[in-house]
Design an enzyme around this catalytic site. Structure first.
Site, PDB file in Angstrom:
ATOM      1  N   HIS A   8      36.425 -32.640 -30.650  1.00  0.00           N
ATOM      2  CA  HIS A   8      37.644 -32.848 -31.284  1.00  0.00           C
ATOM      3  C   HIS A   8      38.196 -34.368 -31.108  1.00  0.00           C
ATOM      4  O   HIS A   8      38.290 -34.765 -30.008  1.00  0.00           O
ATOM      5  CB  HIS A   8      38.584 -31.637 -31.002  1.00  0.00           C
ATOM      6  CG  HIS A   8      39.430 -31.560 -32.283  1.00  0.00           C
ATOM      7  ND1 HIS A   8      40.406 -32.383 -32.281  1.00  0.00           N
ATOM      8  CD2 HIS A   8      39.573 -30.822 -33.467  1.00  0.00           C
ATOM      9  CE1 HIS A   8      41.318 -32.025 -33.331  1.00  0.00           C
ATOM     10  NE2 HIS A   8      40.469 -31.019 -34.114  1.00  0.00           N
ATOM     11  N   ASP A  11      36.044 -24.495 -35.628  1.00  0.00           N
ATOM     12  CA  ASP A  11      34.829 -23.995 -36.591  1.00  0.00           C
ATOM     13  C   ASP A  11      33.851 -23.006 -35.773  1.00  0.00           C
ATOM     14  O   ASP A  11      33.057 -22.690 -36.447  1.00  0.00           O
ATOM     15  CB  ASP A  11      34.252 -25.249 -37.016  1.00  0.00           C
ATOM     16  CG  ASP A  11      35.216 -25.856 -38.129  1.00  0.00           C
ATOM     17  OD1 ASP A  11      36.087 -25.079 -38.915  1.00  0.00           O
ATOM     18  OD2 ASP A  11      35.545 -27.257 -38.027  1.00  0.00           O
TER      19      ASP A  11
HETATM   20  N1  ACO Z   1      27.735 -33.107 -29.781  1.00  0.00           N
HETATM   21  C1  ACO Z   1      27.239 -33.941 -29.081  1.00  0.00           C
HETATM   22  N2  ACO Z   1      27.909 -35.069 -28.504  1.00  0.00           N
HETATM   23  C2  ACO Z   1      29.040 -35.137 -29.077  1.00  0.00           C
HETATM   24  C3  ACO Z   1      29.761 -34.239 -30.017  1.00  0.00           C
HETATM   25  C4  ACO Z   1      29.104 -33.256 -30.278  1.00  0.00           C
HETATM   26  N3  ACO Z   1      29.547 -32.192 -31.186  1.00  0.00           N
HETATM   27  N4  ACO Z   1      31.043 -34.806 -30.382  1.00  0.00           N
HETATM   28  C5  ACO Z   1      31.015 -35.884 -29.852  1.00  0.00           C
HETATM   29  N5  ACO Z   1      30.036 -36.290 -28.933  1.00  0.00           N
HETATM   30  C6  ACO Z   1      29.994 -37.588 -28.013  1.00  0.00           C
HETATM   31  C7  ACO Z   1      29.691 -38.638 -29.281  1.00  0.00           C
HETATM   32  O1  ACO Z   1      28.008 -38.934 -29.137  1.00  0.00           O
HETATM   33  C8  ACO Z   1      30.292 -39.824 -27.993  1.00  0.00           C
HETATM   34  O2  ACO Z   1      29.410 -40.090 -27.284  1.00  0.00           O
HETATM   35  P1  ACO Z   1      29.350 -41.666 -26.569  1.00  0.00           P
HETATM   36  O3  ACO Z   1      30.801 -41.778 -26.264  1.00  0.00           O
HETATM   37  O4  ACO Z   1      28.490 -41.764 -25.479  1.00  0.00           O
HETATM   38  O5  ACO Z   1      29.367 -42.560 -27.732  1.00  0.00           O
HETATM   39  C9  ACO Z   1      31.394 -39.020 -27.598  1.00  0.00           C
HETATM   40  O6  ACO Z   1      31.229 -37.692 -27.548  1.00  0.00           O
HETATM   41  C10 ACO Z   1      32.734 -39.216 -28.552  1.00  0.00           C
HETATM   42  O7  ACO Z   1      32.470 -38.784 -29.675  1.00  0.00           O
HETATM   43  P2  ACO Z   1      33.063 -39.465 -30.921  1.00  0.00           P
HETATM   44  O8  ACO Z   1      32.376 -39.272 -32.533  1.00  0.00           O
HETATM   45  O9  ACO Z   1      33.338 -40.890 -30.755  1.00  0.00           O
HETATM   46  O10 ACO Z   1      34.703 -38.726 -31.243  1.00  0.00           O
HETATM   47  P3  ACO Z   1      35.404 -38.713 -32.466  1.00  0.00           P
HETATM   48  O11 ACO Z   1      36.814 -38.356 -31.956  1.00  0.00           O
HETATM   49  O12 ACO Z   1      35.433 -39.749 -33.317  1.00  0.00           O
HETATM   50  O13 ACO Z   1      34.815 -37.377 -33.077  1.00  0.00           O
HETATM   51  C11 ACO Z   1      34.350 -35.026 -34.004  1.00  0.00           C
HETATM   52  C12 ACO Z   1      35.296 -36.055 -33.059  1.00  0.00           C
HETATM   53  C13 ACO Z   1      34.100 -35.648 -35.309  1.00  0.00           C
HETATM   54  C14 ACO Z   1      34.860 -33.722 -34.113  1.00  0.00           C
HETATM   55  C15 ACO Z   1      33.103 -34.951 -33.035  1.00  0.00           C
HETATM   56  O14 ACO Z   1      33.423 -34.344 -31.924  1.00  0.00           O
HETATM   57  C16 ACO Z   1      31.840 -34.200 -33.760  1.00  0.00           C
HETATM   58  O15 ACO Z   1      31.120 -34.818 -34.550  1.00  0.00           O
HETATM   59  N6  ACO Z   1      31.631 -32.753 -33.545  1.00  0.00           N
HETATM   60  C17 ACO Z   1      30.726 -31.940 -34.327  1.00  0.00           C
HETATM   61  C18 ACO Z   1      31.297 -31.587 -35.758  1.00  0.00           C
HETATM   62  C19 ACO Z   1      32.759 -30.629 -35.736  1.00  0.00           C
HETATM   63  O16 ACO Z   1      32.484 -29.681 -35.080  1.00  0.00           O
HETATM   64  N7  ACO Z   1      33.694 -31.132 -36.393  1.00  0.00           N
HETATM   65  C20 ACO Z   1      34.966 -30.191 -36.512  1.00  0.00           C
HETATM   66  C21 ACO Z   1      35.955 -30.875 -36.036  1.00  0.00           C
HETATM   67  S1  ACO Z   1      37.443 -29.506 -35.902  1.00  0.00           S
HETATM   68  C22 ACO Z   1      37.700 -30.048 -37.405  1.00  0.00           C
HETATM   69  O17 ACO Z   1      37.838 -30.554 -38.282  1.00  0.00           O
HETATM   70  C23 ACO Z   1      38.796 -28.270 -38.014  1.00  0.00           C
END
Ligand code: ACO
Length: 440
Positions: free
Chosen positions: A312, A370
């Site tokens: 998140h 979620d």
């Molecule tokens: N699985 C694996 N790795 C992940 C995940 C994941 N679910 N989420 C983040 N990471 C990693 C990224 O690869 C990144 O790694 P790095 O630093 O080595 O590049 C690091 O963690 C940070 O991730 P970002 O994408 O930069 O974080 P951001 O805050 O932009 O994204 C998000 C947040 C979009 C929710 C992300 O965690 C994700 O895609 N999760 C899966 C989708 C999801 O569950 N979305 C629902 C969110 S809650 C809602 O909207 C109600």
């Protein structure tokens, strides 16, 4: 209700090329302070640059507070756990819209006002028939919610607080009706009209599952679970869909069009579409033995796969909503007699393995809201394609509360970000006969 004025006694100084500019620092009730950058450009000729808004507060708001490090979520000051356990969705809707919990009389009046607006104009049903039967319900919702602006002309004047109020009630009241119709259309069954003697969540279930051929009795365990899920999803400060609504609304667009824009933003798998994606992922994993393989894929930089329902932008600890849902999930499985639910077992094991994995620990990736909502919906027989629609129904309350707050805020102006331009510098038009491929 008036928005608190911004007061500061703190100033940060920024020096650039011999010029020093004073930037006021404001603090709200809780959480990090903000640096007021409004004077930055005129003083220095610089813009701020923050793609994804990771360090940007886009507005001031009195509605919802999130502390992502401590896993705290408050609606108007009340912790989400207490609301989920002791309140109901109509009460929470009142709280988000008006700022305080209602008295008994206020709640009755509010529920009556919502009930007055549950029907949709009969002609709206004609819109549904224009969609393919296999249309995704979110595609239908984007269309029909936007189309409401062509039916309710008496609640489009955003400068009139009374009309804003009616638009808010209409949207909250009609979302379950529109969602029920989207589902019924997709399975070829007749639309079911709202029944105002039912509660908000009972009505939603009735409109999805009753048919004219047999009496349908709403399972109280299901309606309670739906009500709780609606509470948990009702608002979450300036997330992608809410910010979309504020941006669309800042131009003066009508509230129905703004909510349609919010639904579009919610649909994406990085936001509300994740609950649907979690179920698809669990299906793909299929068996606990394959979890390590998928964990490995999630960690692989060259693989676009991510563990859906994990991570998140704001929560760097356990999402408090996921915590409540995890408990709810167990209660439901218990009460419905669904012992050894395979999706739940798989989800629990996935969570256990991920939370013990160095990659997820280091990046502070915890289950989000979620992760469990999809499993609960699935146990109730709600089709996967409707998961994000249910999220949209809940979030409509937060969206419209945030939209109303923005319109009434004297500081409100059209949202118009700038950019760091990295394209071609000025160049003269090249006539066709002089164009060389390498120049294009
Ligand atoms: N699985 C694996 N790795 C992940 C995940 C994941 N679910 N989420 C983040 N990471 C990693 C990224 O690869 C990144 O790694 P790095 O630093 O080595 O590049 C690091 O963690 C940070 O991730 P970002 O994408 O930069 O974080 P951001 O805050 O932009 O994204 C998000 C947040 C979009 C929710 C992300 O965690 C994700 O895609 N999760 C899966 C989708 C999801 O569950 N979305 C629902 C969110 S809650 C809602 O909207 C109600």
């Amino acid at each position: 209700m008036t928005m608190a004025a911004l007061k500061t006694q703190n100033v940060a100084q920024l020096s650039y090329q011999g010029k020093t500019v004073d930037l006021p620092v404001y603090f709200g009730t809780d959480g990090p302070g903000v640096l007021d950058l409004q004077g930055l450009y005129s003083a220095t000729g610089l813009f701020s640059f923050d793609p994804g808004y990771t360090s940007t507060a886009s507005c001031r708001s009195e509605i919802t507070y999130v502390d992502g490090d401590k896993g705290i979520l408050l609606y108007r000051g009340y912790p989400i756990q207490q609301l989920a356990e002791q309140s109901d969705f109509m009460e929470v809707a009142y709280l988000l819209l008006y700022g305080n919990l209602p008295t008994s009389a206020q709640k009755d009046e509010f529920v009556q006002s919502i009930n007055k607006h549950t029907l949709v104009h009969e002609q709206v049903s004609a819109f549904y028939r224009g969609f393919r039967r296999d249309a995704h319900p979110m595609a239908i919702m984007v269309g029909v919610v936007g189309a409401l602006s062509s039916f309710y002309h008496d609640s489009l004047d955003i400068q009139d607080p009374e009309q804003r109020q009616i638009a808010a009630l209409r949207l909250i009241a009609k979302m379950p009706t529109l969602a029920g119709m989207a589902y019924k259309y997709s399975i070829g069954q007749p639309f079911v009209y709202p029944q105002n003697h039912l509660s908000y969540s009972e009505n939603l279930l009735n409109m999805m599952f009753s048919t004219p051929t047999a009496p349908y009795v709403v399972n109280p365990v299901w309606s309670k679970a739906i009500d709780r899920i609606l509470i948990l999803h009702a608002d979450h400060e300036q997330n992608a869909s809410t910010s979309t609504i504020r941006l669309a609304g800042s131009s003066g667009a009508n509230p129905f069009a703004c909510i349609a824009a919010g639904i579009a933003a919610l649909w994406g798998p990085a936001h509300g579409g994740a609950n649907e994606a979690v179920l698809r992922m669990l299906d793909e994993i299929g068996h606990v033995d394959r979890i390590p393989e998928f964990i490995q894929r999630a960690k692989d930089k060259n693989d676009p796969f991510r563990l859906m329902g994990f991570g998140h932008r704001v929560y760097k600890s356990y999402d408090p909503r996921a915590f409540v849902l995890r408990q709810t999930c167990h209660e439901i499985m218990g009460e419905l007699g669904v012992k050894n639910n395979p999706a739940l077992q798989l989800a629990m094991e996935l969570e256990r393995i991920a939370l013990a994995d160095e990659y997820f620990i280091e990046k502070k990736l915890y289950p989000n809201v979620d992760f469990y909502s999809g499993i609960i919906f699935k146990a109730m027989g709600i089709p996967v394609s409707m998961f994000t629609v249910l999220f949209a129904i809940a979030r409509t309350v937060g969206w419209i509360s945030q939209w109303k707050e923005m319109i009434a805020d004297p500081m409100q102006k059209i949202g118009r970000p700038r950019q760091l331009y990295v394209g071609k510098a000025y160049r003269d038009y090249v006539p066709m006969e002089k164009r060389l491929e390498e120049n294009q």
